[in-house]
Design a protein around this motif. Structure first.
Motif, PDB file in Angstrom:
ATOM      1  N   THR A   5       0.827  -1.207   0.000  1.00 13.58           N
ATOM      2  CA  THR A   5       0.000   0.000   0.000  1.00 13.58           C
ATOM      3  C   THR A   5       0.861   1.257   0.000  1.00 13.58           C
ATOM      4  O   THR A   5       0.362   2.357  -0.172  1.00 13.58           O
ATOM      5  N   HIS A   6       2.146   1.059   0.245  1.00 13.10           N
ATOM      6  CA  HIS A   6       3.110   2.175   0.224  1.00 13.10           C
ATOM      7  C   HIS A   6       4.514   1.617   0.004  1.00 13.10           C
ATOM      8  O   HIS A   6       4.725   0.399   0.096  1.00 13.10           O
ATOM      9  N   THR A   7       5.445   2.509  -0.287  1.00 14.43           N
ATOM     10  CA  THR A   7       6.826   2.056  -0.479  1.00 14.43           C
ATOM     11  C   THR A   7       7.559   1.905   0.856  1.00 14.43           C
ATOM     12  O   THR A   7       8.725   1.504   0.873  1.00 14.43           O
ATOM     13  N   SER A   8       6.872   2.199   1.961  1.00 14.91           N
ATOM     14  CA  SER A   8       7.527   2.106   3.278  1.00 14.91           C
ATOM     15  C   SER A   8       7.985   0.687   3.588  1.00 14.91           C
ATOM     16  O   SER A   8       8.897   0.492   4.406  1.00 14.91           O
ATOM     17  N   ASN A   9       7.368  -0.314   2.936  1.00 15.46           N
ATOM     18  CA  ASN A   9       7.805  -1.695   3.167  1.00 15.46           C
ATOM     19  C   ASN A   9       9.293  -1.860   2.870  1.00 15.46           C
ATOM     20  O   ASN A   9       9.971  -2.682   3.485  1.00 15.46           O
TER      21      ASN A   9
ATOM     22  N   TYR B 123      -0.396   0.202  -4.376  1.00 13.69           N
ATOM     23  CA  TYR B 123      -1.768  -0.150  -4.766  1.00 13.69           C
ATOM     24  C   TYR B 123      -2.731   0.089  -3.619  1.00 13.69           C
ATOM     25  O   TYR B 123      -2.430  -0.243  -2.473  1.00 13.69           O
ATOM     26  N   ARG B 124      -3.884   0.653  -3.957  1.00  8.50           N
ATOM     27  CA  ARG B 124      -4.910   0.803  -2.910  1.00  8.50           C
ATOM     28  C   ARG B 124      -6.296   0.543  -3.471  1.00  8.50           C
ATOM     29  O   ARG B 124      -6.624   0.987  -4.575  1.00  8.50           O
ATOM     30  N   ASN B 125      -7.054  -0.136  -2.671  1.00  4.89           N
ATOM     31  CA  ASN B 125      -8.399  -0.533  -3.067  1.00  4.89           C
ATOM     32  C   ASN B 125      -9.382   0.615  -2.814  1.00  4.89           C
ATOM     33  O   ASN B 125     -10.258   0.517  -1.961  1.00  4.89           O
TER      34      ASN B 125
ATOM     35  N   HIS C 243       2.162   5.946  -7.686  1.00  4.12           N
ATOM     36  CA  HIS C 243       3.600   5.829  -7.430  1.00  4.12           C
ATOM     37  C   HIS C 243       4.017   6.657  -6.223  1.00  4.12           C
ATOM     38  O   HIS C 243       3.460   7.730  -5.993  1.00  4.12           O
ATOM     39  N   GLN C 244       4.969   6.127  -5.505  1.00  2.00           N
ATOM     40  CA  GLN C 244       5.531   6.884  -4.393  1.00  2.00           C
ATOM     41  C   GLN C 244       7.047   6.884  -4.477  1.00  2.00           C
ATOM     42  O   GLN C 244       7.643   6.030  -5.132  1.00  2.00           O
ATOM     43  N   VAL C 245       7.640   7.855  -3.820  1.00  2.00           N
ATOM     44  CA  VAL C 245       9.070   7.790  -3.569  1.00  2.00           C
ATOM     45  C   VAL C 245       9.253   7.880  -2.057  1.00  2.00           C
ATOM     46  O   VAL C 245       8.802   8.827  -1.420  1.00  2.00           O
ATOM     47  N   GLU C 246       9.852   6.845  -1.513  1.00  4.41           N
ATOM     48  CA  GLU C 246      10.119   6.780  -0.091  1.00  4.41           C
ATOM     49  C   GLU C 246      11.538   7.292   0.148  1.00  4.41           C
ATOM     50  O   GLU C 246      12.401   7.147  -0.722  1.00  4.41           O
ATOM     51  N   GLY C 247      11.772   7.875   1.323  1.00  5.99           N
ATOM     52  CA  GLY C 247      13.134   8.260   1.685  1.00  5.99           C
ATOM     53  C   GLY C 247      13.456   7.714   3.059  1.00  5.99           C
ATOM     54  O   GLY C 247      12.581   7.627   3.921  1.00  5.99           O
TER      55      GLY C 247
HETATM   56  N1  DAH Z   1       3.689   5.621   3.829  1.00  3.89           N
HETATM   57  C1  DAH Z   1       2.919   6.842   3.954  1.00  3.89           C
HETATM   58  C2  DAH Z   1       1.698   6.796   3.050  1.00  3.89           C
HETATM   59  O1  DAH Z   1       1.693   6.028   2.119  1.00  3.89           O
HETATM   60  C3  DAH Z   1       3.743   8.035   3.580  1.00  3.89           C
HETATM   61  C4  DAH Z   1       4.829   8.268   4.556  1.00  3.89           C
HETATM   62  C5  DAH Z   1       4.640   9.096   5.618  1.00  3.89           C
HETATM   63  C6  DAH Z   1       6.055   7.646   4.419  1.00  3.89           C
HETATM   64  C7  DAH Z   1       5.630   9.359   6.538  1.00  3.89           C
HETATM   65  C8  DAH Z   1       7.070   7.888   5.346  1.00  3.89           C
HETATM   66  C9  DAH Z   1       6.831   8.741   6.410  1.00  3.89           C
HETATM   67  O2  DAH Z   1       8.261   7.315   5.232  1.00  3.89           O
HETATM   68  O3  DAH Z   1       7.819   8.966   7.289  1.00  3.89           O
HETATM   69  O4  DAH Z   1       0.781   7.521   3.243  1.00  3.89           O
END
Ligand code: DAH
Length: 330
Positions: A170-174, A196-198, A210-214
């Protein structure tokens, strides 16, 4: 028919033939050899010279030579004239006022362009690029990020399940978790990718985006560093004069957390563009980093949202329809 008359008949015949002068090279050559070739009509007149009265021969000979020269000249004139006519015709078909041929070359999709720009900016300030799985287990997408089962935070992200414990991320945080599981600190990465989100599809949300995680982990990392890094990024992405605001927020995997807004002059309102915060000690514990030693910050941004703000696009679905009339504007 006297011999002179025969000669004149060949000349007349030749003239008639020239009137309907052929334009295929092969036919032109045939015409020439019919009259002027080694076995042509003129040659056969020469061959008949023997039957001519010897006293007449010098005159007839002269006449024949003249006819041969005349016919050759007529033929060559006609041929060069024909060739230049053809040349002229070809020139006439070039109309310089017509529009030229258009070569259609493709262009990069606006999302790709936006992604490339984001990557370039972070690479310039020392971030590496990493990728991770789009299909992942519940643990990496949620639990290790301090989102236990049945936690209300799960409602923020409607999830596509593949199996009970397997999801489309659901996010790139994985990828934060994968990175930290696989290497020791310090580390400094951005992670671009699909999520992906339902959700109900509308002008502002799509089932895929698309996301970019840092993620930055080191000793003595401060919120100030996070703030200045993201401000630098936004100023490069949207221009130096862009007004930026950090607003306190909540994410399970960061503490404290913030959302970043930028001022949209046209709409006269703040637009949320990313979430961020200091990595929660619980996250460090789940990957075996000592939270007493290591600190870090993390952030996540939506690429579609960036592109929509940057290029003033008002419907997220346009990115996925691949309508050339949309795409060719970028
Ligand atoms: N994962 C969050 C989202 O999809 C976005 C996000 C928020 C990522 C804060 C992070 C964070 O790494 O520190 O909504």
């Amino acid at each position: 028919m006297s011999f002179q008359e025969k000669i004149e008949a060949v000349r007349t015949e030749f003239r008639a033939a020239l009137d309907s002068f052929p334009n295929k090279p092969q036919e032109i050559e045939e015409l020439k050899s019919t009259f002027l070739g080694r076995k042509g009509k003129v040659a056969s007149l020469f061959a008949q010279m023997g039957s001519v009265d010897p006293s007449e021969r010098p005159n007839i000979g002269k006449l024949l030579n003249q006819v041969r020269n005349d016919l050759t000249e007529l033929f060559e004139n006609k041929r060069t004239l024909g060739a230049s006519n053809v040349g002229q015709k070809q020139q006439e078909t070039i109309d310089y006022s017509l529009p030229g041929h258009q070569f259609r070359i493709g262009s990069l999709h606006p999302l790709q362009q936006t992604m490339d720009e984001i990557k370039t900016i972070f690479r310039d300030i020392g971030f590496s690029i990493a990728y991770g799985p789009e299909i992942d287990d519940d643990y990496h997408n949620f639990q290790a990020l301090n989102i236990p089962k049945h936690h209300p935070a799960r409602d923020m992200q409607d999830t596509f399940f593949i199996e009970d414990n397997v999801v489309l991320r659901t996010h790139t945080s994985n990828v934060q978790i994968h990175l930290m599981e696989n290497q020791d600190p310090p580390l400094r990465y951005i992670v671009p990718g699909r999520v992906y989100r339902n959700e109900a599809i509308s002008f502002k949300s799509y089932c895929l985006f698309h996301q970019v995680e840092g993620l930055f982990v080191d000793k003595h990392v401060s919120f100030t560093e996070l703030k200045s890094t993201l401000t630098y990024f936004i100023h490069r992405m949207f221009g130096r004069d862009t007004k930026v605001r950090f607003r306190p927020s909540f994410f399970p995997f960061t503490e404290p957390s913030a959302e970043v807004d930028l001022w949209n002059e046209e709409r006269g309102q703040w637009m949320e563009i990313l979430g961020c915060g200091m990595v929660d000690p619980a996250v460090f514990e789940s990957v075996g980093y000592d939270p007493e030693v290591w600190q870090g910050y993390a952030f996540g941004m939506g690429v579609e949202r960036m592109a929509m703000l940057k290029y003033k696009i008002d419907d997220i679905r346009l990115f996925y329809q691949n309508d050339v009339r949309f795409l060719e504007q970028f």
